[in-house]
Design a protein around this motif. Structure first.
Motif, PDB file in Angstrom:
ATOM      1  N   PHE A  85       0.836  -1.200   0.000  1.00 29.54           N
ATOM      2  CA  PHE A  85       0.000   0.000   0.000  1.00 29.54           C
ATOM      3  C   PHE A  85       0.876   1.257   0.000  1.00 29.54           C
ATOM      4  CE2 PHE A  85      -3.795  -2.241   2.273  1.00 29.54           C
ATOM      5  CZ  PHE A  85      -4.080  -2.926   1.092  1.00 29.54           C
ATOM      6  N   CYS A  86       1.928   1.226   0.797  1.00 30.16           N
ATOM      7  CA  CYS A  86       2.829   2.381   0.887  1.00 30.16           C
ATOM      8  C   CYS A  86       3.524   2.644  -0.446  1.00 30.16           C
ATOM      9  CB  CYS A  86       3.881   2.147   1.973  1.00 30.16           C
ATOM     10  SG  CYS A  86       3.252   2.238   3.659  1.00 30.16           S
ATOM     11  N   VAL A  87       3.980   1.572  -1.096  1.00 33.17           N
ATOM     12  CA  VAL A  87       4.653   1.731  -2.380  1.00 33.17           C
ATOM     13  C   VAL A  87       3.716   2.358  -3.405  1.00 33.17           C
ATOM     14  CG1 VAL A  87       5.690   0.496  -4.320  1.00 33.17           C
ATOM     15  CG2 VAL A  87       6.312  -0.115  -1.999  1.00 33.17           C
ATOM     16  N   SER A  88       2.422   2.036  -3.330  1.00 33.33           N
ATOM     17  CA  SER A  88       1.437   2.629  -4.233  1.00 33.33           C
ATOM     18  C   SER A  88       1.421   4.146  -4.110  1.00 33.33           C
ATOM     19  CB  SER A  88       0.041   2.066  -3.931  1.00 33.33           C
ATOM     20  OG  SER A  88      -0.958   2.745  -4.670  1.00 33.33           O
ATOM     21  N   PHE A  89       1.442   4.654  -2.875  1.00 37.67           N
ATOM     22  CA  PHE A  89       1.417   6.101  -2.659  1.00 37.67           C
ATOM     23  C   PHE A  89       2.778   6.733  -2.948  1.00 37.67           C
ATOM     24  CE2 PHE A  89      -2.433   4.953  -0.355  1.00 37.67           C
ATOM     25  CZ  PHE A  89      -3.289   5.982  -0.727  1.00 37.67           C
ATOM     26  N   LEU A  90       3.859   6.024  -2.641  1.00 32.33           N
ATOM     27  CA  LEU A  90       5.186   6.540  -2.983  1.00 32.33           C
ATOM     28  C   LEU A  90       5.314   6.715  -4.494  1.00 32.33           C
ATOM     29  CD1 LEU A  90       7.490   4.428  -0.609  1.00 32.33           C
ATOM     30  CD2 LEU A  90       6.941   6.863  -0.406  1.00 32.33           C
ATOM     31  N   ASN A  91       4.769   5.771  -5.230  1.00 32.50           N
ATOM     32  CA  ASN A  91       4.827   5.853  -6.688  1.00 32.50           C
ATOM     33  C   ASN A  91       4.026   7.043  -7.200  1.00 32.50           C
ATOM     34  OD1 ASN A  91       5.536   4.670  -9.322  1.00 32.50           O
ATOM     35  ND2 ASN A  91       3.354   4.248  -9.503  1.00 32.50           N
ATOM     36  N   ARG A  92       2.897   7.322  -6.576  1.00 28.64           N
ATOM     37  CA  ARG A  92       2.091   8.477  -6.975  1.00 28.64           C
ATOM     38  C   ARG A  92       2.824   9.790  -6.721  1.00 28.64           C
ATOM     39  NH1 ARG A  92      -2.615   5.322  -5.171  1.00 28.64           N
ATOM     40  NH2 ARG A  92      -4.171   5.300  -6.852  1.00 28.64           N
ATOM     41  N   CYS A  93       3.621   9.818  -5.651  1.00 26.60           N
ATOM     42  CA  CYS A  93       4.351  11.046  -5.321  1.00 26.60           C
ATOM     43  C   CYS A  93       5.473  11.339  -6.309  1.00 26.60           C
ATOM     44  CB  CYS A  93       4.929  10.942  -3.905  1.00 26.60           C
ATOM     45  SG  CYS A  93       3.666  10.937  -2.608  1.00 26.60           S
ATOM     46  N   ASN A  94       5.868  10.314  -7.079  1.00 25.17           N
ATOM     47  CA  ASN A  94       6.880  10.471  -8.130  1.00 25.17           C
ATOM     48  C   ASN A  94       8.244  10.907  -7.594  1.00 25.17           C
ATOM     49  OD1 ASN A  94       7.553  10.189 -10.864  1.00 25.17           O
ATOM     50  ND2 ASN A  94       7.283  12.379 -11.263  1.00 25.17           N
ATOM     51  N   LYS A 116      -7.364  11.681  -7.443  1.00 23.06           N
ATOM     52  CA  LYS A 116      -7.144  12.277  -8.755  1.00 23.06           C
ATOM     53  C   LYS A 116      -5.645  12.500  -9.011  1.00 23.06           C
ATOM     54  CE  LYS A 116     -11.574  12.488  -9.171  1.00 23.06           C
ATOM     55  NZ  LYS A 116     -12.279  11.504 -10.028  1.00 23.06           N
ATOM     56  N   PRO A 117      -5.148  12.150 -10.197  1.00 28.68           N
ATOM     57  CA  PRO A 117      -3.718  12.334 -10.514  1.00 28.68           C
ATOM     58  C   PRO A 117      -3.249  13.774 -10.344  1.00 28.68           C
ATOM     59  CG  PRO A 117      -4.790  10.973 -12.172  1.00 28.68           C
ATOM     60  CD  PRO A 117      -5.882  11.509 -11.298  1.00 28.68           C
ATOM     61  N   GLU A 118      -4.132  14.723 -10.641  1.00 27.55           N
ATOM     62  CA  GLU A 118      -3.719  16.130 -10.556  1.00 27.55           C
ATOM     63  C   GLU A 118      -3.434  16.581  -9.127  1.00 27.55           C
ATOM     64  OE1 GLU A 118      -8.264  16.043 -11.357  1.00 27.55           O
ATOM     65  OE2 GLU A 118      -6.457  15.025 -12.067  1.00 27.55           O
ATOM     66  N   TRP A 119      -3.946  15.843  -8.150  1.00 26.12           N
ATOM     67  CA  TRP A 119      -3.643  16.189  -6.754  1.00 26.12           C
ATOM     68  C   TRP A 119      -2.145  16.114  -6.496  1.00 26.12           C
ATOM     69  CZ3 TRP A 119      -7.850  12.908  -3.729  1.00 26.12           C
ATOM     70  CH2 TRP A 119      -9.124  13.401  -4.054  1.00 26.12           C
ATOM     71  N   PHE A 120      -1.480  15.193  -7.159  1.00 27.95           N
ATOM     72  CA  PHE A 120      -0.058  14.970  -6.913  1.00 27.95           C
ATOM     73  C   PHE A 120       0.833  15.831  -7.811  1.00 27.95           C
ATOM     74  CE2 PHE A 120      -2.034  11.320  -5.007  1.00 27.95           C
ATOM     75  CZ  PHE A 120      -1.267  11.095  -3.879  1.00 27.95           C
ATOM     76  N   GLU A 121       0.229  16.791  -8.497  1.00 19.37           N
ATOM     77  CA  GLU A 121       1.009  17.765  -9.237  1.00 19.37           C
ATOM     78  C   GLU A 121       1.491  18.882  -8.314  1.00 19.37           C
ATOM     79  OE1 GLU A 121      -1.419  19.085 -12.442  1.00 19.37           O
ATOM     80  OE2 GLU A 121      -1.450  17.125 -13.457  1.00 19.37           O
ATOM     81  N   ASN A 122       0.874  18.972  -7.139  1.00 16.79           N
ATOM     82  CA  ASN A 122       1.242  19.983  -6.151  1.00 16.79           C
ATOM     83  C   ASN A 122       2.402  19.467  -5.305  1.00 16.79           C
ATOM     84  OD1 ASN A 122       1.134  21.344  -3.421  1.00 16.79           O
ATOM     85  ND2 ASN A 122      -0.443  22.538  -4.471  1.00 16.79           N
ATOM     86  N   ALA A 157       3.667  20.517  -2.485  1.00 20.09           N
ATOM     87  CA  ALA A 157       3.375  20.452  -1.054  1.00 20.09           C
ATOM     88  C   ALA A 157       2.609  19.174  -0.705  1.00 20.09           C
ATOM     89  CB  ALA A 157       2.579  21.685  -0.621  1.00 20.09           C
ATOM     90  N   VAL A 158       1.683  18.791  -1.566  1.00 18.15           N
ATOM     91  CA  VAL A 158       0.911  17.559  -1.355  1.00 18.15           C
ATOM     92  C   VAL A 158       1.835  16.347  -1.443  1.00 18.15           C
ATOM     93  CG1 VAL A 158      -0.875  16.052  -2.317  1.00 18.15           C
ATOM     94  CG2 VAL A 158      -1.264  18.526  -2.170  1.00 18.15           C
ATOM     95  N   ARG A 159       2.699  16.347  -2.448  1.00 17.16           N
ATOM     96  CA  ARG A 159       3.615  15.216  -2.637  1.00 17.16           C
ATOM     97  C   ARG A 159       4.528  15.044  -1.432  1.00 17.16           C
ATOM     98  NH1 ARG A 159       6.618  16.733  -7.892  1.00 17.16           N
ATOM     99  NH2 ARG A 159       7.661  14.710  -7.589  1.00 17.16           N
ATOM    100  N   ILE A 160       5.084  16.139  -0.942  1.00 13.14           N
ATOM    101  CA  ILE A 160       5.969  16.071   0.230  1.00 13.14           C
ATOM    102  C   ILE A 160       5.179  15.679   1.470  1.00 13.14           C
ATOM    103  CG2 ILE A 160       7.453  17.417   1.774  1.00 13.14           C
ATOM    104  CD1 ILE A 160       8.292  19.067  -0.670  1.00 13.14           C
ATOM    105  N   GLY A 161       3.966  16.219   1.595  1.00 15.68           N
ATOM    106  CA  GLY A 161       3.126  15.902   2.753  1.00 15.68           C
ATOM    107  C   GLY A 161       2.710  14.447   2.807  1.00 15.68           C
TER     108      GLY A 161
END
Length: 220
Positions: free
Chosen positions: A23-32, A103-109, A111-115
């Motif tokens: 599950f964690c890897v899924s979110f790490l991958n989204r953070c790019n 939504k993919p666009e959430w991770f374009e920010n 601050a969101v990615r770092i958070g």
């Protein structure tokens, strides 16, 4: 209570921990920012062949397992098979159930990615600590690094592991640019961080004094 000669509670902890890792890897991958070195390479291969991470990781792990069994099967246990299949398929499952929610666009920010990446990375390390502390077997990827370290005496295990992970960091980037800053952090710091987490958190508050040998998994 024993399950095929293995402590049932330890086995349950391992299964839960590797699922959380997926599950964690899924979110790490989204953070790019990259994932762990092994997953970074597997994600690159999965994208090249057009397969899911779960299927790709399962096939690659089976190939690596054959090598481990042929050379030194002492690292194989229930935890080996849990890690081989549950991390990748948990990744796929999390992506599936959240594809219409997140939504993919959430991770374009940024601050969101770092958070997201900071607590998720911490949770990944905690889950990996439980999986390794249980000493029920290493993943084929991990086992090969242990075998390499045991077959030579000039380099310490930690040095071998950094070089080993470094190779996969490069592979992950060359094959599909899946490696990032998180991949580098894991390559150099994951072992020591898991070791600290095990001694100061897992053994004190999860295992509560249960006698488990240190082994090469964390210290070598």
């Amino acid at each position: 209570m024993k399950f095929f000669g293995v402590d049932k509670k330890s086995l349950i902890l391992v299964i839960i921990s590797v699922i959380i890792m997926g599950f964690c890897v899924s979110f790490l991958n989204r953070c790019n920012f990259g994932t762990d070195p092994c997953t970074a390479t597997n994600l690159s291969i999965a994208n090249i062949i057009g397969a899911s991470l779960g299927n790709t990781q399962a096939v690659i792990n089976i190939i690596l397992l054959i090598i481990v069994v042929a050379v030194d099967r002492s690292h194989i246990g229930w935890g080996t098979f849990a890690n081989m299949f549950l991390v990748g398929y948990s990744f796929d499952f999390m992506n599936y159930i959240t594809r219409d929610i997140i939504k993919p666009e959430w991770f374009e920010n940024m601050a969101v990615r770092i958070g997201v990446v900071i607590p998720v990375l911490a949770l990944f390390i905690f889950a990996a600590s439980i999986y390794m502390a249980a000493m029920l077997g290493a993943s084929p990827y991990d086992a090969i690094s242990f075998i390499i370290a045991s077959k030579q005496s000039r380099l310490s295990f930690k040095t071998v592991r950094i070089i080993y992970d470094g190779v996969f960091v490069v592979l992950g980037y060359v094959l599909g640019r899946q490696s990032g800053v998180v991949t580098l952090i894991m390559a150099f710091l994951l072992g020591p961080m898991i070791s600290w987490c095990r001694v100061n958190i897992i053994e004190k508050y999860v295992l509560k004094g249960k006698d488990i040998s240190e082994g090469v998994l964390l210290h070598g």
